[in-house]
Design a protein around this motif. Sequence first.
Motif, PDB file in Angstrom:
ATOM      1  N   SER A  56       0.570  -1.374   0.034  1.00 25.81           N
ATOM      2  CA  SER A  56      -0.443   0.017   0.063  1.00 25.81           C
ATOM      3  C   SER A  56       1.194   1.375   0.006  1.00 25.81           C
ATOM      4  O   SER A  56       1.608   1.603   0.426  1.00 25.81           O
ATOM      5  CB  SER A  56      -0.998  -0.356   1.485  1.00 25.81           C
ATOM      6  N   ALA A 181       1.186   4.057 -13.097  1.00 29.83           N
ATOM      7  CA  ALA A 181       0.226   4.051 -11.855  1.00 29.83           C
ATOM      8  C   ALA A 181      -0.881   5.564 -12.138  1.00 29.83           C
ATOM      9  O   ALA A 181      -1.541   5.304 -12.179  1.00 29.83           O
ATOM     10  CB  ALA A 181       0.283   3.511 -11.217  1.00 29.83           C
ATOM     11  N   ASP A 182      -0.220   6.440 -12.263  1.00 30.48           N
ATOM     12  CA  ASP A 182      -0.884   7.733 -12.453  1.00 30.48           C
ATOM     13  C   ASP A 182      -0.357   8.726 -13.982  1.00 30.48           C
ATOM     14  O   ASP A 182      -1.256   9.870 -13.981  1.00 30.48           O
ATOM     15  CB  ASP A 182      -0.216   9.281 -10.903  1.00 30.48           C
ATOM     16  N   TRP A 203      -3.277  10.441  -3.052  1.00 24.51           N
ATOM     17  CA  TRP A 203      -3.673   9.409  -3.854  1.00 24.51           C
ATOM     18  C   TRP A 203      -3.171   8.069  -3.111  1.00 24.51           C
ATOM     19  O   TRP A 203      -2.127   8.213  -2.505  1.00 24.51           O
ATOM     20  CB  TRP A 203      -2.628   9.463  -4.776  1.00 24.51           C
ATOM     21  N   VAL A 205      -3.436   3.739  -2.706  1.00 24.11           N
ATOM     22  CA  VAL A 205      -2.788   2.865  -4.598  1.00 24.11           C
ATOM     23  C   VAL A 205      -2.516   1.520  -3.131  1.00 24.11           C
ATOM     24  O   VAL A 205      -1.809   1.547  -2.360  1.00 24.11           O
ATOM     25  CB  VAL A 205      -1.294   3.006  -5.020  1.00 24.11           C
ATOM     26  N   ALA A 248      -3.600  -3.915  -9.245  1.00 20.55           N
ATOM     27  CA  ALA A 248      -3.763  -2.653  -8.001  1.00 20.55           C
ATOM     28  C   ALA A 248      -4.772  -1.799  -7.983  1.00 20.55           C
ATOM     29  O   ALA A 248      -5.816  -2.073  -9.350  1.00 20.55           O
ATOM     30  CB  ALA A 248      -2.808  -1.225  -8.137  1.00 20.55           C
ATOM     31  N   GLY A 250      -7.542   1.861  -6.476  1.00 23.42           N
ATOM     32  CA  GLY A 250      -6.596   2.864  -5.930  1.00 23.42           C
ATOM     33  C   GLY A 250      -7.756   4.690  -5.512  1.00 23.42           C
ATOM     34  O   GLY A 250      -8.898   3.842  -6.182  1.00 23.42           O
ATOM     35  N   GLN A 252      -8.021   8.676  -5.959  1.00 23.70           N
ATOM     36  CA  GLN A 252      -7.369  10.258  -6.209  1.00 23.70           C
ATOM     37  C   GLN A 252      -8.605  11.108  -5.708  1.00 23.70           C
ATOM     38  O   GLN A 252      -9.313  11.046  -6.199  1.00 23.70           O
ATOM     39  CB  GLN A 252      -6.691  10.550  -7.435  1.00 23.70           C
TER      40      GLN A 252
END
Length: 258
Positions: A56, A181-182, A203, A205, A248, A250, A252
């Motif tokens: 995480s 990932a972003d 953010w 994750v 994953a 997440g 944001q």
Amino acid sequence: MSLPDTLSNLRRIDGGFATIVPDGWMQGRTSYGGFSAALALEAARGLADDLPPLRSAQVSFIGPLAGEVEVRARILRRGRNASWISAEVSSAAGVGLTATFVFMGAVDSALHLHEVPPPANVVPVDQAKPLPEGRGPGFAGHFNRRFGLPRTDRPEPEIGWWVQLKDREGLDPMVELMLCADALPPGVLFMMPNPAPISSMTWLVNLLTPLPETRDGWWLLRSAGNYAEKGCSSQDMAIWNADGTAVAVGMQSIALFG
């Protein structure tokens, strides 16, 4: 300059390292968030050789990062099975990013749940059309990008792209995933009536695997906005590998200046 190139030219300092954010990794007046977060994770990983897998990450984007940055990390707690490490990226302007990473080994569990299916209408990576060259922020040139979802007749708060990092040689798989990932714009971007500045604020994750793997470096990224009001937006995020296995999820929070 790629991330592997950047990491090979860093300068060691007390508690971490210093490096230059290359112009090609900038997003407006600050470093691309995935790049800054990847630097923070690299510093955290460097604190111990026997850390369990990353499970995480909680990231806060506090201020702009450009030019020379200093990246430091410290161990908050090392338990028998889990370790918490904080990291900070700062520049001459002050602290630009803070992060808390949780590394945790596998334990026996009677519960088995893995219900994060890919979108039903996903376009397979070998059939997906590439995004037009030269569009998007400066850092986009480090990635190959393809449309992962079919076009719709009306704007929706959802974006799904296939993303592949061009130069990933020697990168830790988790650092590579954090870097990628972003890479999507906010899910609500194409619903905005007029162009306006945007900025990620926080953010989260959660990793669904101790070792992210995919074919040929392709990841399917999806951002889905679920709230936008008074300058704030919230979105859910997920990543799948080329075989459709979730790696994953997440969330944001994003500031919308317009």
